[in-house]
Design a protein around this motif. Structure first.
Motif, short mmCIF file in Angstrom:
data_model
loop_
_atom_site.label_atom_id
_atom_site.label_comp_id
_atom_site.label_asym_id
_atom_site.label_seq_id
_atom_site.Cartn_x
_atom_site.Cartn_y
_atom_site.Cartn_z
N TRP A 1 3.36 23.30 49.43
CA TRP A 1 3.46 24.76 49.41
C TRP A 1 2.19 25.42 49.97
O TRP A 1 2.27 26.38 50.73
N LEU A 2 1.01 24.91 49.61
CA LEU A 2 -0.25 25.55 50.00
C LEU A 2 -0.71 25.13 51.39
O LEU A 2 -1.41 25.90 52.06
N GLY A 3 -0.36 23.95 51.82
CA GLY A 3 -0.75 23.51 53.15
C GLY A 3 -2.25 23.53 53.36
O GLY A 3 -3.02 23.00 52.54
N GLU A 4 -2.67 24.17 54.46
CA GLU A 4 -4.09 24.20 54.83
C GLU A 4 -4.91 25.18 54.00
O GLU A 4 -6.11 25.32 54.21
N ARG A 5 -4.28 25.86 53.07
CA ARG A 5 -5.02 26.84 52.25
C ARG A 5 -5.76 26.20 51.08
O ARG A 5 -6.52 26.89 50.39
N ALA A 6 -5.57 24.91 50.84
CA ALA A 6 -6.18 24.30 49.66
C ALA A 6 -6.35 22.80 49.84
O ALA A 6 -5.69 22.16 50.65
N VAL A 7 -7.29 22.26 49.07
CA VAL A 7 -7.44 20.81 48.90
C VAL A 7 -6.83 20.49 47.54
O VAL A 7 -7.26 21.01 46.51
N VAL A 8 -5.82 19.64 47.52
CA VAL A 8 -5.12 19.27 46.29
C VAL A 8 -5.35 17.79 46.03
O VAL A 8 -5.09 16.95 46.91
N ARG A 9 -5.86 17.47 44.85
CA ARG A 9 -6.13 16.08 44.49
C ARG A 9 -5.61 15.80 43.07
O ARG A 9 -5.67 16.68 42.20
N THR A 10 -5.13 14.58 42.87
CA THR A 10 -4.91 14.16 41.50
C THR A 10 -6.27 13.90 40.85
O THR A 10 -7.29 13.77 41.54
N ARG A 11 -6.28 13.82 39.52
CA ARG A 11 -7.53 13.55 38.82
C ARG A 11 -8.20 12.28 39.34
O ARG A 11 -9.41 12.26 39.62
N GLY A 12 -7.42 11.22 39.49
CA GLY A 12 -7.98 9.96 39.95
C GLY A 12 -8.58 10.08 41.33
O GLY A 12 -9.66 9.52 41.61
N GLU A 13 -7.91 10.80 42.23
CA GLU A 13 -8.44 10.98 43.58
C GLU A 13 -9.74 11.78 43.56
O GLU A 13 -10.70 11.44 44.27
N ALA A 14 -9.79 12.85 42.76
CA ALA A 14 -11.00 13.67 42.69
C ALA A 14 -12.16 12.87 42.12
O ALA A 14 -13.30 12.98 42.60
N ILE A 15 -11.90 12.08 41.09
CA ILE A 15 -12.97 11.26 40.52
C ILE A 15 -13.46 10.24 41.54
O ILE A 15 -14.67 10.02 41.70
N GLU A 16 -12.54 9.62 42.25
CA GLU A 16 -12.92 8.63 43.26
C GLU A 16 -13.75 9.26 44.37
O GLU A 16 -14.67 8.62 44.91
N GLU A 17 -13.46 10.50 44.71
CA GLU A 17 -14.22 11.19 45.76
C GLU A 17 -15.55 11.73 45.25
O GLU A 17 -16.34 12.26 46.04
N GLY A 18 -15.81 11.66 43.95
CA GLY A 18 -17.11 12.03 43.41
C GLY A 18 -17.26 13.48 43.01
O GLY A 18 -18.37 13.97 42.85
N TRP A 19 -16.14 14.18 42.79
CA TRP A 19 -16.24 15.59 42.43
C TRP A 19 -17.07 15.80 41.16
O TRP A 19 -17.87 16.74 41.09
N PHE A 20 -16.87 14.95 40.17
CA PHE A 20 -17.50 15.15 38.86
C PHE A 20 -18.60 14.14 38.56
O PHE A 20 -19.12 14.10 37.45
N GLY A 21 -18.97 13.33 39.55
CA GLY A 21 -19.92 12.26 39.30
C GLY A 21 -19.28 11.17 38.46
O GLY A 21 -18.05 11.05 38.38
N VAL A 22 -20.10 10.35 37.84
CA VAL A 22 -19.58 9.31 36.94
C VAL A 22 -18.90 10.00 35.77
O VAL A 22 -19.46 10.89 35.14
#
Length: 381
Positions: free
Chosen positions: A303-324
């Motif tokens: 629905w949002l397309g290029e207007r947003a970055v959408v990640r599952t929790r696991g993906e965001a953690i793997e990418e380092g959004w929240f650190g360890v």
């Protein structure tokens, strides 16, 4: 899709500021912890004053530098740090205070799931013991254990006993202000606290720029005038401090203005509510709680397309959004994270006050993530 800026934890984020100061104040002391180090290269001093200007983004200051003649003199030599994720006050202040990443201190946003419901970290919830809910020691506590170092905070009276203060910034002696417009009183208290020992750290909180941005936008004349006033009182503070005191100025996040026609209302958009149990976060970074994260993420991405970055929790953690991320903090993070780009926001009718916000923050754009670290020392210690 516009650019995103992820934090480089351990190297160039707000988490590194107080450990850097502590490394200078504790230099040569026995039993100094391994995490007490200066990776930022700040000036050496025996006394530091750290002014936190809520909403002072690096890009915002660069674009309006002519409105801040004192800060402009420091800007070319400034470090460009990033906030943690989300780029929001509660997370940033706790990241500064503890010197740790959100995945460890657990204040993972403006609003997020705890005790089975959404809690607002700024307003707090009396059912939560801040010492338990945020278990990491703060650098104020750690420095206050050394009797030769005076550790102080200068801020509004009403913040002294707040849950967020006790969670994020506990430990210093508190100097309260009844009126944040009283620059003379604030300067007097800061100077007195700085001079109260041969080695000292004073933390000073300034919130008016953020309020102006939320109310009328960071592109408004009111925002510019507020920056003028803040620049003037910080310059006065610099003049009143001892020359060898190192004055540091930073922000907790930047901001973007969101036009009303770029506010997407979740409840008015067919399908976006499907599968959700709770909605947290804020307009620029939504945290969605669901038992079907993959399904929800696919639907929101489509629905949002290029207007947003959408990640599952696991993906965001793997990418380092929240650190360890400590296991006990994991469930506080949304099962799906939605970071808006450009000048878009995802709003919810369950929090109607959000709909009045002009300036917003929380997402991964450089305009929101990057903050300056300005340093001024007139003479060496």
């Amino acid at each position: 899709m516009g650019p995103i800026q992820l934090p480089d934890y351990g190297k160039s984020t707000l988490a590194e500021v107080l450990p850097a100061i502590a490394a200078h104040l504790l230099g040569g002391s026995s039993g100094v912890a391994d995490d007490c180090r200066d990776v930022l290269g700040i000036p050496h001093a025996d006394r530091y004053v750290l002014v936190m200007v809520d909403g002072l983004g690096h890009e915002l200051l660069q674009s309006q530098r002519f409105r801040a003649p004192y800060l402009e003199t420091l800007l070319d030599d400034a470090l460009a740090l990033t906030s943690a994720v989300p780029s929001t006050t509660a997370t940033s202040l706790t990241t500064i205070g503890t010197g740790t990443v959100p995945g460890r201190h657990g204040i993972v946003g403006y609003s997020f799931r705890a005790i089975g419901e959404i809690i607002n970290a700024l307003l707090w919830d009396d059912r939560l013991d801040p010492f338990v809910f945020q278990p990491q020691p703060t650098w104020f506590e750690r420095l206050a254990c050394h009797p030769q170092i005076a550790v102080s905070t200068v801020s509004l009276d009403k913040f002294e006993a707040s849950g967020l203060t006790q969670a994020a910034l506990r430990g210093p002696r508190f100097f309260g202000l009844p009126d944040e417009q009283d620059a003379d009183r604030r300067i007097e208290q800061t100077v007195a606290a700085s001079r109260s020992a041969s080695r000292s750290l004073v933390y000073v909180y300034e919130r008016r720029l953020d309020h102006a941005g939320h109310s009328v936008g960071c592109g408004s004349e009111e925002w510019n005038q507020t920056l003028d006033e803040i620049d003037a009182w910080i310059e006065q503070l610099r003049s009143a401090l001892d020359p060898s005191t190192c004055l540091l100025i930073t922000g907790d996040h930047g901001m973007v203005d969101v036009p009303s026609n770029h506010q997407v209302i979740i409840e008015d958009t067919p399908g976006l509510l499907n599968g959700l149990s709770l909605i947290g976060g804020e307009g620029r970074l939504r945290q969605l709680y669901t038992d079907r994260p993959d399904e929800v993420a696919v639907r929101w991405r489509r629905w949002l397309g290029e207007r947003a970055v959408v990640r599952t929790r696991g993906e965001a953690i793997e990418e380092g959004w929240f650190g360890v991320v400590d296991e006990c903090m994991r469930d506080r993070i949304g099962n799906v994270l939605v970071a808006l780009l450009d000048d878009w926001a995802i709003m919810t009718l369950t929090r109607p006050g959000e709909l009045t916000l002009v300036g917003q923050h929380g997402s991964l754009t450089p305009e929101e993530m990057r903050v300056p670290l300005l340093a001024d020392q007139l003479a060496t210690a």
